[in-house]
Design an enzyme around this catalytic site. Structure first.
Site, PDB file in Angstrom:
ATOM      1  N   VAL A 152      -9.534   1.892   1.800  1.00  0.00           N
ATOM      2  CA  VAL A 152      -8.593   1.983   0.674  1.00  0.00           C
ATOM      3  C   VAL A 152      -9.257   1.524  -0.627  1.00  0.00           C
ATOM      4  O   VAL A 152      -8.594   1.317  -1.632  1.00  0.00           O
ATOM      5  CB  VAL A 152      -7.333   1.114   0.975  1.00  0.00           C
ATOM      6  CG1 VAL A 152      -6.606   1.653   2.204  1.00  0.00           C
ATOM      7  CG2 VAL A 152      -7.690  -0.367   1.185  1.00  0.00           C
ATOM      8  N   HIS A 184      -5.523   6.427   4.611  1.00  0.00           N
ATOM      9  CA  HIS A 184      -4.722   5.193   4.584  1.00  0.00           C
ATOM     10  C   HIS A 184      -4.357   4.765   3.169  1.00  0.00           C
ATOM     11  O   HIS A 184      -4.023   3.605   2.939  1.00  0.00           O
ATOM     12  CB  HIS A 184      -5.462   4.071   5.317  1.00  0.00           C
ATOM     13  CG  HIS A 184      -5.540   4.299   6.800  1.00  0.00           C
ATOM     14  ND1 HIS A 184      -6.468   3.680   7.607  1.00  0.00           N
ATOM     15  CD2 HIS A 184      -4.814   5.109   7.614  1.00  0.00           C
ATOM     16  CE1 HIS A 184      -6.295   4.087   8.858  1.00  0.00           C
ATOM     17  NE2 HIS A 184      -5.308   4.969   8.894  1.00  0.00           N
ATOM     18  N   CYS A 187       9.634  -3.234  -9.936  1.00  0.00           N
ATOM     19  CA  CYS A 187       9.416  -1.867 -10.429  1.00  0.00           C
ATOM     20  C   CYS A 187      10.162  -1.712 -11.754  1.00  0.00           C
ATOM     21  O   CYS A 187      11.372  -2.031 -11.827  1.00  0.00           O
ATOM     22  CB  CYS A 187       9.956  -0.874  -9.405  1.00  0.00           C
ATOM     23  SG  CYS A 187       9.996   0.834  -9.998  1.00  0.00           S
TER      24      CYS A 187
END
Ligand code: BV8
Length: 254
Positions: free
Chosen positions: A105, A121, A154
């Site tokens: 990653v 991934h 977020c």
């Protein structure tokens, strides 16, 4: 790795037409990125990656899991591709077609110049929100070793941000799976680098390649759970073996 092994592998790569590269954490070990087996260094030594790299682990302790990824992201962003990544990128210039599929990653294959890398991934460099998957492209808080941070909310829906990686128990991205399994079924050879072969379904890729008639060349300092499927086992670290393999292929091509 033996000269005979290198020569056999060089011929398999030269004859492969489409070469698939399938890499795991060992590919980035010489860039200073701990493998999953030794990812728990220092202050993280007391936790199990398979517990932290799950949605349940994140929901149970968002601060700890977010901080673990912040620590890893910091290491990734300060890491450089090693000679193994560079050799894979240069290999793409001398074989007819090469595609990299990685479990990693860290984005280091792309940093070394490999294009169209299939990240089965996900990527620690990308962030999205937990509940709705809103991509977050803003500035993340800087991380200093040893501190713990709460995951930022977020900006769109307020749910906690999470790394855009595939956690244990989560499905792999459909497009990445389609590309990776199609490549494994079509390639003439697969270069399997730095993976213990313990995580599924990614561990199946060399088996798909072999079943489809491809040659499998493994690069690893130690035998893995996939060595039984390899036609050639080049024992050694990626940063040494891959440049030697590149040189052997160039010599064979003269
Ligand atoms: C899923 C991102 C559907 C996060 C990671 C069968 C089929 C399907 C699923 C399963 C199955 N059996 C079990 C499962 C469940 C599970 C699984 O595989 N569990 C394992 C532990 C048994 N799989 C999943 O959950 C997958 N999801 O299938 O969804 C589903 C859902 C629920 C139930 C069933 C099915 C998702 C798996 C993805 C998890 N996410 N990464 C993050 O990074 O935080 S996995 C992560 O660990 C890495 O990405 C990598 O894939 C893996 C580590 O493996 P390696 O890369 O091989 O690294 P490792 O440390 O193990 O070994 C390093 C190797 O390098 C060694 O061999 C060493 O010798 C070598 N080495 C060392 N130095 C060097 C070197 N090599 C070269 N050069 C060197 N210098």
């Amino acid at each position: 790795m033996t000269p005979e092994g290198l020569e056999r592998a060089a011929r398999m790569v030269a004859d492969s037409g489409l070469l698939a590269v399938s890499s795991g954490a060992g590919m980035s070990r010489e860039s200073g990125i701990p493998t999953f087996r030794d990812a728990m260094e220092g202050l993280w030594a007391r936790f199990d990656p398979q517990e932290l790299a799950t949605e349940a682990g994140f929901r149970a302790n968002p601060r700890r899991v977010w901080s673990w990824y912040a620590w890893r992201r910091e290491r990734v962003l300060n890491a450089c591709p090693n000679p193994g990544h560079v050799a894979v990128a240069q290999l793409a210039e001398i074989v007819p077609e090469l595609v990299v599929v990685t479990q990693n990653v860290d984005g280091l294959h792309a940093d070394a110049g490999s294009r169209g890398v299939v990240e089965v991934h996900g990527s620690i460099r990308r962030v999205r929100c937990l509940d709705r998957g809103h991509a977050f492209t803003g500035e993340l808080p800087p991380y200093t070793e040893g501190e713990e941070q709460d995951p930022p909310p977020c900006p769109v829906c307020g749910s906690p941000l999470r790394p855009d990686v595939v956690w244990f128990g989560e499905m792999l991205p459909v497009d990445a799976v389609q590309r990776a399994w199609s490549l494994a079924g079509r390639c003439g050879a697969m270069l399997l680098i730095g993976t213990s072969g313990t995580v599924w379904p990614a561990a199946e890729l060399p088996l798909v390649a072999r079943r489809s008639g491809a040659r499998v060349i493994e690069v690893n300092p130690h035998p893995s759970e996939l060595t039984h499927a390899a036609d050639v086992f080049l024992q050694g670290p990626a940063g040494e073996v891959l440049p030697a393999l590149l040189a052997a292929i160039r010599t064979a091509a003269r």
